[in-house]
Every structure is written in C-alpha cells, then in structure tokens.
Enzyme design. Sequence first.
Site, PDB file in Angstrom:
ATOM      1  N   ASP A  52     -13.281  -1.864  -2.318  1.00  0.00           N
ATOM      2  CA  ASP A  52     -12.414  -0.922  -1.603  1.00  0.00           C
ATOM      3  C   ASP A  52     -12.014   0.277  -2.458  1.00  0.00           C
ATOM      4  OD1 ASP A  52     -11.063  -2.734  -3.156  1.00  0.00           O
ATOM      5  OD2 ASP A  52      -9.613  -3.317  -1.635  1.00  0.00           O
ATOM      6  N   HIS A  92      -4.721 -11.826  -3.790  1.00  0.00           N
ATOM      7  CA  HIS A  92      -3.290 -11.595  -3.540  1.00  0.00           C
ATOM      8  C   HIS A  92      -2.519 -12.878  -3.248  1.00  0.00           C
ATOM      9  CE1 HIS A  92      -3.748  -7.319  -3.651  1.00  0.00           C
ATOM     10  NE2 HIS A  92      -4.451  -7.237  -2.532  1.00  0.00           N
ATOM     11  N   ASP A 111     -11.046  -4.815  -7.912  1.00  0.00           N
ATOM     12  CA  ASP A 111     -10.566  -4.390  -6.602  1.00  0.00           C
ATOM     13  C   ASP A 111      -9.615  -3.214  -6.777  1.00  0.00           C
ATOM     14  OD1 ASP A 111     -10.314  -5.817  -3.624  1.00  0.00           O
ATOM     15  OD2 ASP A 111      -8.539  -4.659  -4.163  1.00  0.00           O
ATOM     16  N   HIS A 138      -6.868  -2.786  -5.409  1.00  0.00           N
ATOM     17  CA  HIS A 138      -5.493  -3.287  -5.414  1.00  0.00           C
ATOM     18  C   HIS A 138      -5.308  -4.327  -6.521  1.00  0.00           C
ATOM     19  CE1 HIS A 138      -6.370  -2.215  -1.098  1.00  0.00           C
ATOM     20  NE2 HIS A 138      -5.320  -1.449  -1.366  1.00  0.00           N
TER      21      HIS A 138
END
Length: 419
Positions: free
Chosen positions: A322, A198, A235, A237
């Site tokens: 995740d 990120h 991931d 996200h």
Amino acid sequence: MHLLKFPRSPSSFASSGNAFFLVGHHVLDIRVFRKNQRCFRASISCSAVRNGSIEQLSDARLIYSVAPSMGHNQESHPESHFRVPAIVNALEEMQLTSKFRGPEVIELQHFEPASVDDIASVHARAYVSGLEKVMDQAVEKGLIFLDGSGPTYATATTFQESIVAAGAGLALVDSVACSKIKGDAPTGFALIRPPGHHAVPQGPMGFCIFGNVAIAARYSQRVHGLKRVFIIDFDVHHGNGTNDAFYDDPDVFFLSFHQDGSYPGTGKFDEVGSGDGEGTTLNLPLPGGSGDTAIRTVFDEVIVPCAQRFKPDIILVSAGYDGHVLDPLANLQYTTGTYYMLASSIKQLAKDLCGGRCVFFLEGGYNLKSLSYSVADTFRALLGDRSLASEFDNPNILYEEPSTKVKQAIQKIKHIHSL
C-alpha cells in the site's frame, strides 16, 4: 450490520454450528478445523514435513501458499476478497507458477490451519475463544463490526478462514526451516488474508484479525528452534500489533519503516523496545512522498547493519504493497521497481545471514493492479528473474522526493540505534 463487543466471559455465547467454506479450490468442513485446533504442533520434525518431501522442497527456489478467505468480505471495503485472486491471476498470466516454472516454484496445496495454541502464543486466549464463539452472531447478522478495532469487520467464516491464513504461513515456515539440504533454503511467500500486523495481543485492529507474522515468529522459535527472528515490515502503515507483541523480547527484532502520521499513529522514533528488549524494536517514520531513492538508502544504511548486528536465524517480512504511488490509502510513491529491489535485497540478506531462511506475508495493498503487479515482480526478484517494472510503472506520475526530510529521519534513527 452490528457493532459487537467481546464479553469478558466468552461462554456467554452459544457454540458455533457446523458449516462449510471455500479455501483455494477445496470445500472444507469447519469441524475438521476445530479438531485440528486442538493439535499442538510442537512435535513437527524435519524428517517428516507435512506438505511434501524434503527432496521435493530442496529443488524449489520459491514456495508459496494461498488462503484468499473468500467468505471474509464486506462490500466496497478496500480489504476485499478480490485481493488474493487478483495476485494469483497475475502470477498465472506472467507464468510465475509451478505450471510454468516446474519444480523451482511450489504451491503448497494442503496445510493445516493454525491451532488455538499457535494463535494463543501471541493473542490472549479470551480473544481467540471469544472470536470463535461470536461466529454465530455473524451467521445471524451477516456482518458484524468488532468494537475498538478500527473498526474491523467479521463474517460467518472469519474465524475459520483466519486460522487457515495463519496456518498457511506456518506451513511455509516448516518448508523453509526443513528444506535446507544443499545450498540455501527456498524463500516462502504467504498469499493470505485477512492481514495481520495491526492485530494486537488483546484483539483485532485495522482490518487485521490475527497477527500472522507474529504467530509465525513464535512458531519458528518453539517448533524449529530458530531463536533469533528478524521481522521487516514495509507496509505503509506501522505494524503496531507486531510491535507490541515483541516489545520486551530481546530475541525478536522488529523493524518497521512507514509513512509518518499514517494509521494508526504509532511507530515513533523513540519506540525502541523496553526491558530486555530495549533496542530490538526500530521504527522509522518516513515523510509523505518518500519513494525508491529513500527506500534504497533505508535498506543500505538501516536494515542491513541492524540485521548484521542482530544475527537472525530466520527473517520474516510483513509485505504491504500500500506504499505504491497508485494505492488509495497512503501518500508514498513506491513503484513496482521499489518492491522488486526490496525483495531482491531481503533475499540476499537472508542468504548472507541465515541460510536463506525467509518468509514473506501479504499485508496491505488495495489497488488491485499495482498490488498484483508488485507481488508478481516480487516473485521475479525471489526467483532471480529480471524485473518487468518498467512495463508497469509510469515515471511521469512521480514527483520529487523530500530528500532533506528523508535524510534527517535516517540520521535520527541511526543516532538512536548507534548504527
């Protein structure tokens, strides 16, 4: 706890004092790190690998590095300092380390931190120097939040431990790039934190300080001449920082599949790159509830044809765990078996396309049990062992996948990218 903004002029902060911190089993003096930051790595040669002889590396099937960043921690935060130790403990318990596997598994015990030049190949120098300068503020306050970053926190050791984490990944790139004497290169896995995907070029975001995978991609190109880099981000996200770093670069293909509507809200179908890089960014948002069946289809129908068309020199993986059904921060239903399948498939893809050159980088994963079991099964896949997912997964907690929505999403991305 204090909210801290980065100044336009990092010189407004006093220089950080000397300190010591723990990395792995070693106490390190940050003055060593500051000295090493000034050492640009472009002179590295495969005739003199820093972390072991080429002969030793050629016997390995899996090489990993550990940088747990034990000082970078906020109480009760999901991205905690318990994450990497939980994984390492699981690897020991399941006898997946060199202690049990001999020369086929190597843990890199010594590696340099990333230099400022390494970090600045992706991030603005003002951000890098600014973060280092504000460590004095973190020493004074104990914990600070970095404005506009999610928020992302920092402690007194965050800068030093973050460059160690990035350096752990670069050492694996060295090993993988330099170890091909016979057969395919071993696979690398960086068990590091803070995560990185990120972190945008201008600063930190979403638990992430520096873009570890993005930094490794530039390093692969600059130091080892591995021009075409294929990045897979699984991931839950969207890896918006990696996405942004290479959005107009035709030599880096960034492919992310992630939960639709999840943080940070980026990664839409139509984000495909720009300029010379148009077509080398692929974002596939999947509906909540997607699981093993969806990911198998995504791999076969999207990832494989993209990689075959791109013809990479190395594959880098943002390995976020995740998406597991037990993880508290998302709503997908991947299982330990899903991650075994992904690792095994990616390893084979690297073997088919780029001599096995592939390095995984730990990203998310916040249920310590599912995280550690899933990484352990990833190790099993990379070593060619059978999966033990059936011993960990409970199929009774799974529900029907949204197969129609998944099919529609895959068909849409195949149309956009002419797959």
